[in-house]
Design a protein around this motif. Structure first.
Motif, PDB file in Angstrom:
ATOM      1  N   ARG A 217       0.799  -1.236   0.000  1.00 30.96           N
ATOM      2  CA  ARG A 217       0.000   0.000   0.000  1.00 30.96           C
ATOM      3  C   ARG A 217       0.827   1.279   0.000  1.00 30.96           C
ATOM      4  NH1 ARG A 217      -3.435  -1.809   4.921  1.00 30.96           N
ATOM      5  NH2 ARG A 217      -3.517   0.428   5.334  1.00 30.96           N
ATOM      6  N   VAL A 218       2.144   1.147   0.164  1.00 28.09           N
ATOM      7  CA  VAL A 218       3.005   2.336   0.156  1.00 28.09           C
ATOM      8  C   VAL A 218       3.377   2.677  -1.282  1.00 28.09           C
ATOM      9  CG1 VAL A 218       5.189   3.320   0.927  1.00 28.09           C
ATOM     10  CG2 VAL A 218       3.908   1.786   2.448  1.00 28.09           C
ATOM     11  N   LYS A 219       3.092   3.890  -1.706  1.00 33.05           N
ATOM     12  CA  LYS A 219       3.428   4.322  -3.068  1.00 33.05           C
ATOM     13  C   LYS A 219       4.726   5.113  -3.119  1.00 33.05           C
ATOM     14  CE  LYS A 219      -0.387   2.472  -4.445  1.00 33.05           C
ATOM     15  NZ  LYS A 219      -0.337   1.148  -5.114  1.00 33.05           N
ATOM     16  N   ASP A 220       5.103   5.705  -1.985  1.00 30.76           N
ATOM     17  CA  ASP A 220       6.311   6.529  -1.932  1.00 30.76           C
ATOM     18  C   ASP A 220       7.078   6.180  -0.657  1.00 30.76           C
ATOM     19  OD1 ASP A 220       8.288   8.433  -1.994  1.00 30.76           O
ATOM     20  OD2 ASP A 220       6.954  10.149  -1.687  1.00 30.76           O
ATOM     21  N   PHE A 221       8.262   5.584  -0.828  1.00 30.25           N
ATOM     22  CA  PHE A 221       9.074   5.179   0.315  1.00 30.25           C
ATOM     23  C   PHE A 221      10.035   6.270   0.791  1.00 30.25           C
ATOM     24  CE2 PHE A 221       7.591   0.996  -0.819  1.00 30.25           C
ATOM     25  CZ  PHE A 221       7.592   0.291   0.392  1.00 30.25           C
ATOM     26  N   SER A 222       9.937   7.466   0.232  1.00 29.11           N
ATOM     27  CA  SER A 222      10.905   8.508   0.604  1.00 29.11           C
ATOM     28  C   SER A 222      10.880   8.850   2.094  1.00 29.11           C
ATOM     29  CB  SER A 222      10.706   9.759  -0.256  1.00 29.11           C
ATOM     30  OG  SER A 222       9.399  10.256  -0.154  1.00 29.11           O
ATOM     31  N   THR A 246      10.640  -2.913  -5.422  1.00 28.40           N
ATOM     32  CA  THR A 246      11.033  -2.043  -6.540  1.00 28.40           C
ATOM     33  C   THR A 246      10.786  -0.568  -6.206  1.00 28.40           C
ATOM     34  OG1 THR A 246       8.870  -2.402  -7.597  1.00 28.40           O
ATOM     35  CG2 THR A 246      10.679  -3.814  -8.291  1.00 28.40           C
ATOM     36  N   LEU A 247       9.700  -0.261  -5.496  1.00 28.14           N
ATOM     37  CA  LEU A 247       9.439   1.135  -5.124  1.00 28.14           C
ATOM     38  C   LEU A 247      10.440   1.635  -4.078  1.00 28.14           C
ATOM     39  CD1 LEU A 247       5.530   1.285  -5.025  1.00 28.14           C
ATOM     40  CD2 LEU A 247       7.071   2.202  -6.771  1.00 28.14           C
ATOM     41  N   LEU A 248      10.885   0.758  -3.205  1.00 21.14           N
ATOM     42  CA  LEU A 248      11.926   1.125  -2.238  1.00 21.14           C
ATOM     43  C   LEU A 248      13.225   1.462  -2.960  1.00 21.14           C
ATOM     44  CD1 LEU A 248      13.142   1.336   0.619  1.00 21.14           C
ATOM     45  CD2 LEU A 248      13.457  -1.156   0.580  1.00 21.14           C
ATOM     46  N   LEU A 249      13.601   0.647  -3.926  1.00 18.44           N
ATOM     47  CA  LEU A 249      14.819   0.909  -4.703  1.00 18.44           C
ATOM     48  C   LEU A 249      14.715   2.219  -5.473  1.00 18.44           C
ATOM     49  CD1 LEU A 249      15.367  -2.711  -6.047  1.00 18.44           C
ATOM     50  CD2 LEU A 249      16.843  -1.530  -4.405  1.00 18.44           C
ATOM     51  N   LYS A 250      13.555   2.455  -6.045  1.00 14.09           N
ATOM     52  CA  LYS A 250      13.347   3.700  -6.810  1.00 14.09           C
ATOM     53  C   LYS A 250      13.489   4.925  -5.912  1.00 14.09           C
ATOM     54  CE  LYS A 250      10.031   6.075  -9.816  1.00 14.09           C
ATOM     55  NZ  LYS A 250      10.177   7.387  -9.112  1.00 14.09           N
ATOM     56  N   ALA A 251      12.864   4.862  -4.733  1.00 18.39           N
ATOM     57  CA  ALA A 251      12.935   5.997  -3.818  1.00 18.39           C
ATOM     58  C   ALA A 251      14.373   6.251  -3.361  1.00 18.39           C
ATOM     59  CB  ALA A 251      12.038   5.745  -2.608  1.00 18.39           C
ATOM     60  N   ASP A 254      16.247   7.880  -6.266  1.00 21.07           N
ATOM     61  CA  ASP A 254      15.839   9.291  -6.422  1.00 21.07           C
ATOM     62  C   ASP A 254      16.469  10.171  -5.350  1.00 21.07           C
ATOM     63  OD1 ASP A 254      14.296   8.538  -8.573  1.00 21.07           O
ATOM     64  OD2 ASP A 254      12.388   8.563  -7.470  1.00 21.07           O
ATOM     65  N   ALA A 255      16.632   9.607  -4.149  1.00 23.73           N
ATOM     66  CA  ALA A 255      17.185  10.381  -3.038  1.00 23.73           C
ATOM     67  C   ALA A 255      18.713  10.344  -2.997  1.00 23.73           C
ATOM     68  CB  ALA A 255      16.625   9.853  -1.720  1.00 23.73           C
ATOM     69  N   ALA A 279      18.204   2.872 -10.555  1.00 18.55           N
ATOM     70  CA  ALA A 279      18.680   3.606  -9.374  1.00 18.55           C
ATOM     71  C   ALA A 279      20.166   3.939  -9.500  1.00 18.55           C
ATOM     72  CB  ALA A 279      18.441   2.775  -8.116  1.00 18.55           C
ATOM     73  N   ARG A 280      20.917   3.032 -10.175  1.00 17.04           N
ATOM     74  CA  ARG A 280      22.355   3.211 -10.424  1.00 17.04           C
ATOM     75  C   ARG A 280      23.175   3.388  -9.141  1.00 17.04           C
ATOM     76  NH1 ARG A 280      23.725   3.248 -15.481  1.00 17.04           N
ATOM     77  NH2 ARG A 280      22.184   3.670 -17.094  1.00 17.04           N
TER      78      ARG A 280
END
Length: 419
Positions: A217-222, A246-251, A254-255, A279-280
């Motif tokens: 249910r979390v869309k943004d892990f920032s 995958t959303l955790l890795l993306k956040a 991004d950060a 994410a690199r």
């Protein structure tokens, strides 16, 4: 009528036998697949369904079960819900299922499914079902909540964490660890075993924070990443899977957080390698019975090639594909499709799988199979030779352990049916 009456007794008997043989053609042995096929984890459910279907199709193409009986796969959407899974179970029973294949619905859902099967089997002798669980790795399922009717075909949480702890013991740059996990039974267990086993392997490691989040249910892990950064952690032990990984890795990408992640099965889920490559930064280390590109596993390589040719999809999980094959081997050994006889035949069954010989431990129905610690990393032509998911990232083998090396004690007090 006169012709029928004039038939000799021998001829009549032959005719009756022939008719009986025609009527006794073996019915299909029905297997119900119950896992999420909709919602945030549908891609995981579809992956597991494809692996299961491939194995069943191949078994049937090779002649099926003894007597030429074929396996038939029924599919049901669990919707990641215990209630929906139990409704699916009843539908499967109504359609004549004799075994359930499941695993990706979350340990709490699978536990509820096993309990429902226990109740059904107790009330319906002669119509029992088996549960083969390939991915829900709660140790309680083969521990204090073990069932004669349930078989675990993946290494459990404790076994996987032991492999990771052994690896971290040799990885001195892991110094400060944050525990971030999904808020359900498995997530809590992954955190607990991480703290215990990594702490035992590396007493110098500091655990600098811990958090649980709603599953799927979390869309943004920032916000979670901000807390991790504030803690000073260099590594994260997370049991997240599917979209939550995958959303955790993306956040984190991004950060700009360059973290290490230790996980149980993330690399076998579509989209994870792509997320790491985008994410690199960061290193995702996970553990499974095999990883794509692993050296010196020709049987898996051949299977992966055949699977890709037939399905046009990447092969990712030998344990899921081997689960129906283990069931078929037990049916052959039992010489019967009676669930009780199959279960007894599966106990201590040794199966020559594509990842090597595996054994179903009789005392708790836990499969002992190898586990490979590996890291998603850039292709370098040496440790990582092949990219994955259209990226320049693949998998690096870090350590390999046998099932016996990782085997844990068990609290299981198996109750078996009377002979």
């Amino acid at each position: 009528m006169k012709l029928a009456l004039s038939l000799r007794p021998v001829a009549l008997a032959s005719l009756l036998l022939a008719g009986g043989a025609a009527l006794a053609q073996p019915a299909t042995y029905k297997i119900a697949y119950i896992d999420p096929l909709s919602g945030p984890f549908a891609n995981v459910g579809e992956l597991m369904l494809a692996h299961t279907r491939y194995a069943i199709d191949d078994i049937n193409a090779r002649g099926g079960l003894p007597g030429g009986q074929k396996m038939q796969l029924l599919q049901f959407d669990s919707k990641l819900s215990a209630q929906e899974s139990q409704s699916a179970l009843q539908a499967a029973i109504d359609q004549g299922a004799r075994a359930i294949v499941t695993g990706g619905s979350g340990s709490s859902v699978v536990a509820a499914l096993v309990q429902a099967v226990n109740r059904w089997n107790e009330r319906n002798p002669g119509k029992e079902l088996l549960v083969l669980n390939h991915s829900s790795i709660d140790p309680d399922l083969t521990g204090k909540s073990c069932s004669f009717w349930h078989f675990q075909t993946d290494a459990n949480t404790a076994m996987k964490m032991k492999a990771i702890a052994n690896y971290i013991k040799k990885t001195p740059d892991v110094k400060k660890v944050y525990l971030l996990n999904q808020d359900y039974a498995h997530g809590k267990q992954w955190a607990s075993y991480g703290r215990q086993m990594v702490g035992l392997a590396r007493p110098d490691v500091q655990f600098v924070g811990e958090a649980l989040h709603p599953i799927g249910r979390v869309k943004d892990f920032s916000p979670y990443l901000a807390n991790i950064k504030q803690s000073g952690a260099d590594s994260v032990i997370t049991g997240n899977w599917g979209q939550d990984m995958t959303l955790l890795l993306k956040a984190a990408g991004d950060a700009g957080y360059n973290l290490r992640y230790f996980n149980h099965s993330a690399g076998s889920v579509p989209g994870t390698v792509l997320a790491v490559s985008q994410a690199r930064m960061g290193q995702l280390t996970w553990v499974a019975e095999w990883h794509p590109g692993q050296a010196d596993v020709p049987k898996v390589d051949a299977l992966a090639k055949a699977y890709k040719a037939k399905t046009q999809k990447d092969f990712l999980a030998p344990r899921i594909e081997m689960t129906p094959r283990i069931l078929a081997a037990a049916i052959v050994k039992a010489g019967s499709t009676d669930a009780s006889k199959i279960a007894k035949a599966m106990e201590d069954l040794t199966f020559e799988s594509v990842v090597g010989p595996v054994r179903m431990r009789a005392e708790d129905h836990q499969l002992l199979l190898p586990q490979v610690v590996n890291t998603i990393a850039p292709v370098d032509g040496k440790a990582v030779k092949v990219g994955w998911e259209g990226t320049t990232y693949g998998f690096r083998t870090d350590a390999v352990y046998t099932g016996n090396e990782l085997a844990q004690g068990t609290e299981c007090k198996m109750v078996r049916p009377a002979q």
